[in-house]
Design a protein around this motif. Structure first.
Motif, PDB file in Angstrom:
ATOM      1  N   ARG A 220       0.821  -1.212   0.000  1.00  0.00           N
ATOM      2  CA  ARG A 220       0.000   0.000   0.000  1.00  0.00           C
ATOM      3  C   ARG A 220       0.861   1.271   0.000  1.00  0.00           C
ATOM      4  NH1 ARG A 220      -3.037  -3.954  -0.703  1.00  0.00           N
ATOM      5  NH2 ARG A 220      -5.075  -4.198   0.285  1.00  0.00           N
TER       6      ARG A 220
ATOM      7  N   HIS B 211       0.073   9.443   5.549  1.00  0.00           N
ATOM      8  CA  HIS B 211      -0.774   8.415   6.178  1.00  0.00           C
ATOM      9  C   HIS B 211      -2.180   8.451   5.590  1.00  0.00           C
ATOM     10  CE1 HIS B 211      -2.529   5.822   9.219  1.00  0.00           C
ATOM     11  NE2 HIS B 211      -3.474   6.724   9.401  1.00  0.00           N
ATOM     12  N   HIS B 212      -2.691   9.653   5.333  1.00  0.00           N
ATOM     13  CA  HIS B 212      -4.040   9.777   4.762  1.00  0.00           C
ATOM     14  C   HIS B 212      -4.094   9.162   3.367  1.00  0.00           C
ATOM     15  CE1 HIS B 212      -7.949  11.476   3.749  1.00  0.00           C
ATOM     16  NE2 HIS B 212      -7.406  11.908   2.620  1.00  0.00           N
ATOM     17  N   GLN B 213      -3.081   9.404   2.538  1.00  0.00           N
ATOM     18  CA  GLN B 213      -3.057   8.846   1.186  1.00  0.00           C
ATOM     19  C   GLN B 213      -3.008   7.324   1.217  1.00  0.00           C
ATOM     20  OE1 GLN B 213       0.392  10.950  -0.195  1.00  0.00           O
ATOM     21  NE2 GLN B 213      -0.805  12.582  -1.184  1.00  0.00           N
ATOM     22  N   ILE B 214      -2.204   6.774   2.109  1.00  0.00           N
ATOM     23  CA  ILE B 214      -2.093   5.319   2.232  1.00  0.00           C
ATOM     24  C   ILE B 214      -3.403   4.724   2.728  1.00  0.00           C
ATOM     25  CG2 ILE B 214      -0.906   3.439   3.427  1.00  0.00           C
ATOM     26  CD1 ILE B 214       1.548   5.365   3.579  1.00  0.00           C
ATOM     27  N   SER B 215      -4.001   5.371   3.728  1.00  0.00           N
ATOM     28  CA  SER B 215      -5.259   4.883   4.296  1.00  0.00           C
ATOM     29  C   SER B 215      -6.384   4.945   3.273  1.00  0.00           C
ATOM     30  CB  SER B 215      -5.619   5.711   5.531  1.00  0.00           C
ATOM     31  OG  SER B 215      -6.864   5.317   6.057  1.00  0.00           O
ATOM     32  N   ASP B 216      -6.436   6.012   2.496  1.00  0.00           N
ATOM     33  CA  ASP B 216      -7.465   6.176   1.480  1.00  0.00           C
ATOM     34  C   ASP B 216      -7.347   5.083   0.423  1.00  0.00           C
ATOM     35  OD1 ASP B 216      -9.695   7.732   0.542  1.00  0.00           O
ATOM     36  OD2 ASP B 216      -8.412   8.463  -1.069  1.00  0.00           O
TER      37      ASP B 216
ATOM     38  N   ASP C 179      -5.950   2.179   0.806  1.00  0.00           N
ATOM     39  CA  ASP C 179      -6.283   0.903   1.429  1.00  0.00           C
ATOM     40  C   ASP C 179      -7.791   0.681   1.464  1.00  0.00           C
ATOM     41  OD1 ASP C 179      -5.238  -1.464   3.038  1.00  0.00           O
ATOM     42  OD2 ASP C 179      -6.690  -0.609   4.434  1.00  0.00           O
ATOM     43  N   ARG C 180      -8.541   1.745   1.750  1.00  0.00           N
ATOM     44  CA  ARG C 180     -10.004   1.630   1.775  1.00  0.00           C
ATOM     45  C   ARG C 180     -10.546   1.305   0.397  1.00  0.00           C
ATOM     46  NH1 ARG C 180      -9.645   6.159   5.162  1.00  0.00           N
ATOM     47  NH2 ARG C 180     -10.354   7.546   3.498  1.00  0.00           N
TER      48      ARG C 180
ATOM     49  N   ASN D 278      -9.876  -2.336  -0.392  1.00  0.00           N
ATOM     50  CA  ASN D 278     -10.670  -3.243   0.439  1.00  0.00           C
ATOM     51  C   ASN D 278     -12.170  -3.060   0.217  1.00  0.00           C
ATOM     52  OD1 ASN D 278      -8.663  -4.748   1.826  1.00  0.00           O
ATOM     53  ND2 ASN D 278      -8.186  -2.948   3.057  1.00  0.00           N
TER      54      ASN D 278
END
Length: 204
Positions: free
Chosen positions: A34, A49-54, A56-57, A60
């Protein structure tokens, strides 16, 4: 590496589900985690972190952004070349004015090799090939309320349909898929690039 993905019907939810599963499979096959994917998608040395989390969502299936600009960039990075339309015969009905593309529009759309650009060009050419006017396309796709009194004039119908056939409005939106169905779309076949190696955007 997997280079084929099952074709998806022109239903936005099913299309997202098909492409999400394919994106995860491609990422695993390319050994892209990711963090590295987010770095390539956002063309940055270090993703936030926001770009990675976005991202990932999206992968998924918890966010419906896969068909937006960021999601399409992700698919491009993973090697998606196009969503190739498969058409069924359509009776375009009697036409008082032949459907056509201006030379400038044809050139602009024909040289846009993005996922969205290729689909837009295919739809625009399809309308020309079957002789469906933009007014008729707007009616069949349900882009306007035909029960309105007075009914929308032809120039309004034409302007609305033109937005989809020139790329100003995405054909991967719900209304955009209605436009494709009106043109006879039965499925979209994901086509992946087979050669490895980074392009300008870090795609493979």
């Amino acid at each position: 590496m997997p280079t084929t993905t099952p074709a998806a019907p022109p239903d936005r939810d099913q299309l997202i589900a098909t492409l999400t599963a394919a994106a995860r499979e491609r990422a695993a096959a390319l050994s892209l985690d990711r963090v590295e994917l987010a770095r390539r998608v956002h063309d940055t040395h270090e993703a936030t972190h926001h770009q990675i989390s976005d991202l990932d969502r999206i992968l998924n299936g918890r966010r419906l952004g896969l068909l937006g600009s960021g999601g399409l960039k992700l698919l491009d990075v993973l090697g998606l070349q196009e969503l190739r339309p498969v058409w069924a015969p359509v009776d375009a009905g009697p036409s008082r004015r032949a459907a056509n593309l201006s030379a400038a529009t044809d050139l602009r759309l024909g040289t846009d090799t993005s996922i969205r650009g290729r689909l837009t060009y295919a739809a625009a050419r399809r309308a020309v090939e079957i002789g469906m006017t933009r007014e008729e396309l707007a009616r069949r796709a349900g882009l306007v309320d035909l029960n309105r009194d007075p009914p929308p004039p032809d120039h309004t119908l034409r302007a609305i349909a033109t937005r989809y056939l020139t790329g100003r409005t995405s054909l991967l939106s719900r209304n955009g898929l209605d436009v494709l169905r009106a043109l006879g779309l039965v499925e979209l076949q994901p086509v992946w690039r087979t050669k490895r190696g980074k392009g300008k955007s870090g795609s493979v």
